[in-house]
Motif scaffolding. Structure first.
Motif, PDB file in Angstrom:
ATOM      1  N   ARG A  56      -1.813 -19.620   4.422  1.00  0.00           N
ATOM      2  CA  ARG A  56      -2.433 -20.934   4.257  1.00  0.00           C
ATOM      3  C   ARG A  56      -3.877 -20.802   3.755  1.00  0.00           C
ATOM      4  O   ARG A  56      -4.329 -21.581   2.919  1.00  0.00           O
ATOM      5  CB  ARG A  56      -2.403 -21.687   5.587  1.00  0.00           C
ATOM      6  CG  ARG A  56      -2.817 -23.131   5.482  1.00  0.00           C
ATOM      7  CD  ARG A  56      -2.676 -23.844   6.811  1.00  0.00           C
ATOM      8  NE  ARG A  56      -3.692 -23.478   7.765  1.00  0.00           N
ATOM      9  CZ  ARG A  56      -4.935 -23.963   7.765  1.00  0.00           C
ATOM     10  NH1 ARG A  56      -5.316 -24.808   6.827  1.00  0.00           N
ATOM     11  NH2 ARG A  56      -5.805 -23.597   8.681  1.00  0.00           N
ATOM     12  N   ARG A  57      -4.584 -19.795   4.226  1.00  0.00           N
ATOM     13  CA  ARG A  57      -5.986 -19.626   3.859  1.00  0.00           C
ATOM     14  C   ARG A  57      -6.190 -18.804   2.590  1.00  0.00           C
ATOM     15  O   ARG A  57      -7.290 -18.797   2.042  1.00  0.00           O
ATOM     16  CB  ARG A  57      -6.745 -18.978   5.003  1.00  0.00           C
ATOM     17  CG  ARG A  57      -6.666 -19.792   6.259  1.00  0.00           C
ATOM     18  CD  ARG A  57      -7.966 -19.903   6.894  1.00  0.00           C
ATOM     19  NE  ARG A  57      -7.845 -20.727   8.097  1.00  0.00           N
ATOM     20  CZ  ARG A  57      -8.734 -21.599   8.418  1.00  0.00           C
ATOM     21  NH1 ARG A  57      -9.767 -21.802   7.646  1.00  0.00           N
ATOM     22  NH2 ARG A  57      -8.596 -22.303   9.512  1.00  0.00           N
ATOM     23  N   ASN A  58      -5.178 -18.071   2.156  1.00  0.00           N
ATOM     24  CA  ASN A  58      -5.267 -17.236   0.958  1.00  0.00           C
ATOM     25  C   ASN A  58      -4.112 -17.595   0.034  1.00  0.00           C
ATOM     26  O   ASN A  58      -3.050 -16.978   0.109  1.00  0.00           O
ATOM     27  CB  ASN A  58      -5.191 -15.753   1.329  1.00  0.00           C
ATOM     28  CG  ASN A  58      -6.341 -15.309   2.178  1.00  0.00           C
ATOM     29  OD1 ASN A  58      -7.435 -15.140   1.683  1.00  0.00           O
ATOM     30  ND2 ASN A  58      -6.095 -15.141   3.465  1.00  0.00           N
ATOM     31  N   LEU A  59      -4.331 -18.568  -0.808  1.00  0.00           N
ATOM     32  CA  LEU A  59      -3.281 -19.004  -1.713  1.00  0.00           C
ATOM     33  C   LEU A  59      -2.864 -17.861  -2.620  1.00  0.00           C
ATOM     34  O   LEU A  59      -3.675 -17.004  -2.971  1.00  0.00           O
ATOM     35  CB  LEU A  59      -3.765 -20.186  -2.548  1.00  0.00           C
ATOM     36  CG  LEU A  59      -4.197 -21.418  -1.744  1.00  0.00           C
ATOM     37  CD1 LEU A  59      -4.724 -22.493  -2.670  1.00  0.00           C
ATOM     38  CD2 LEU A  59      -3.054 -21.935  -0.903  1.00  0.00           C
ATOM     39  N   ALA A  84      -3.847 -12.028  -2.218  1.00  0.00           N
ATOM     40  CA  ALA A  84      -4.113 -12.575  -3.549  1.00  0.00           C
ATOM     41  C   ALA A  84      -5.310 -11.889  -4.196  1.00  0.00           C
ATOM     42  O   ALA A  84      -5.304 -11.598  -5.394  1.00  0.00           O
ATOM     43  CB  ALA A  84      -4.346 -14.078  -3.456  1.00  0.00           C
ATOM     44  N   ALA A  85      -6.348 -11.585  -3.421  1.00  0.00           N
ATOM     45  CA  ALA A  85      -7.533 -10.919  -3.973  1.00  0.00           C
ATOM     46  C   ALA A  85      -7.191  -9.518  -4.464  1.00  0.00           C
ATOM     47  O   ALA A  85      -7.752  -9.054  -5.468  1.00  0.00           O
ATOM     48  CB  ALA A  85      -8.624 -10.853  -2.911  1.00  0.00           C
ATOM     49  N   PRO A 127      -6.682  -0.820  -3.019  1.00  0.00           N
ATOM     50  CA  PRO A 127      -5.417  -1.186  -2.352  1.00  0.00           C
ATOM     51  C   PRO A 127      -4.741  -2.359  -3.046  1.00  0.00           C
ATOM     52  O   PRO A 127      -5.392  -3.319  -3.444  1.00  0.00           O
ATOM     53  CB  PRO A 127      -5.851  -1.559  -0.937  1.00  0.00           C
ATOM     54  CG  PRO A 127      -7.275  -1.990  -1.094  1.00  0.00           C
ATOM     55  CD  PRO A 127      -7.850  -1.169  -2.218  1.00  0.00           C
ATOM     56  N   ILE A 128      -3.430  -2.266  -3.196  1.00  0.00           N
ATOM     57  CA  ILE A 128      -2.667  -3.353  -3.814  1.00  0.00           C
ATOM     58  C   ILE A 128      -1.886  -4.090  -2.734  1.00  0.00           C
ATOM     59  O   ILE A 128      -2.027  -5.294  -2.562  1.00  0.00           O
ATOM     60  CB  ILE A 128      -1.715  -2.820  -4.897  1.00  0.00           C
ATOM     61  CG1 ILE A 128      -2.494  -2.084  -5.980  1.00  0.00           C
ATOM     62  CG2 ILE A 128      -0.907  -3.966  -5.499  1.00  0.00           C
ATOM     63  CD1 ILE A 128      -1.642  -1.325  -6.958  1.00  0.00           C
ATOM     64  N   ASP A 151       5.728  -9.090  -7.177  1.00  0.00           N
ATOM     65  CA  ASP A 151       4.349  -9.533  -6.993  1.00  0.00           C
ATOM     66  C   ASP A 151       3.496  -9.297  -8.231  1.00  0.00           C
ATOM     67  O   ASP A 151       2.706 -10.151  -8.619  1.00  0.00           O
ATOM     68  CB  ASP A 151       3.716  -8.777  -5.826  1.00  0.00           C
ATOM     69  CG  ASP A 151       3.505  -9.661  -4.625  1.00  0.00           C
ATOM     70  OD1 ASP A 151       3.650 -10.882  -4.757  1.00  0.00           O
ATOM     71  OD2 ASP A 151       3.197  -9.117  -3.560  1.00  0.00           O
ATOM     72  N   LEU A 152       3.629  -8.132  -8.838  1.00  0.00           N
ATOM     73  CA  LEU A 152       2.821  -7.804 -10.013  1.00  0.00           C
ATOM     74  C   LEU A 152       3.468  -8.266 -11.315  1.00  0.00           C
ATOM     75  O   LEU A 152       2.917  -8.035 -12.387  1.00  0.00           O
ATOM     76  CB  LEU A 152       2.564  -6.291 -10.069  1.00  0.00           C
ATOM     77  CG  LEU A 152       1.789  -5.697  -8.889  1.00  0.00           C
ATOM     78  CD1 LEU A 152       1.568  -4.214  -9.099  1.00  0.00           C
ATOM     79  CD2 LEU A 152       0.488  -6.422  -8.657  1.00  0.00           C
ATOM     80  N   GLU A 153       4.623  -8.901 -11.185  1.00  0.00           N
ATOM     81  CA  GLU A 153       5.353  -9.443 -12.335  1.00  0.00           C
ATOM     82  C   GLU A 153       5.567  -8.361 -13.398  1.00  0.00           C
ATOM     83  O   GLU A 153       5.286  -8.549 -14.574  1.00  0.00           O
ATOM     84  CB  GLU A 153       4.620 -10.649 -12.903  1.00  0.00           C
ATOM     85  CG  GLU A 153       4.485 -11.774 -11.903  1.00  0.00           C
ATOM     86  CD  GLU A 153       3.585 -12.898 -12.373  1.00  0.00           C
ATOM     87  OE1 GLU A 153       3.011 -12.802 -13.477  1.00  0.00           O
ATOM     88  OE2 GLU A 153       3.452 -13.878 -11.621  1.00  0.00           O
TER      89      GLU A 153
END
Length: 166
Positions: A56-59, A84-85, A127-128, A151-153
């Motif tokens: 919720r806090r990290n879209l 996300a970061a 880190p990923i 995730d990394l598409e």
């Protein structure tokens, strides 16, 4: 302390004239830690709420919890987290090199921690994502890497370098 000399009296001995045995002190300390920090099972019950709050806090953060039902309660198996970061940082400043590694976790609920580390322009580690799971196996690595690819598409792995110690 000199060999053969008795240890100095404890605070309990000074206050109450009682010297508890080491096993009693150890059990009392473990009970106090459980009261203050909560038991492991109580912390696992809060895991779903913590992950929901993190998303919720990290879209655009990806969190996947895999569990099985034991009766009416879920039993934790695996947890995948990609912030996300970290995704943005990988795309903005890292080379297309991904290092894979795993390590054992020793605690009352032992398992494995698998990680993906990127390499930035200064050859530093970035880190990923990471996953905590029950055991390191082909199935767990495939599950982890499928989530990483999504995730990394990564549609075509040409251009990417994957490194591992295996």
């Amino acid at each position: 302390m000199v060999i053969g000399q008795s240890p100095p009296p404890s605070q309990v001995h000074k206050d109450y004239g009682y010297t508890p045995c080491k096993s009693l002190v150890y059990r009392a300390r473990a009970l106090a830690v459980d009261i203050v920090e909560g038991t492991y099972s109580h912390q696992y019950e809060a895991l779903w709420d913590c992950c929901h709050e993190l998303k919720r806090r990290n879209l655009r953060t990806t969190i996947v919890i895999k569990s099985e039902l034991e009766g009416d309660r879920p039993r934790f198996e695996r947890l995948y987290i990609c912030l996300a970061a970290c995704k943005k940082g990988f795309f903005d400043g890292c080379r297309l090199a991904i290092c894979l590694d795993g390590t054992k976790v020793k605690c009352p609920h032992p398992g494995q921690l698998l990680t993906d580390i990127g390499v930035d322009a200064n050859n530093d580690m970035f880190p990923i994502d990471y996953v905590y799971l029950e055991i390191e196996s082909v199935d767990s690595w495939v599950w982890f890497l499928e989530l990483l690819v999504a995730d990394l598409e990564i549609a075509n792995s040409n251009g990417y370098v994957f490194m591992s110690d295996k």
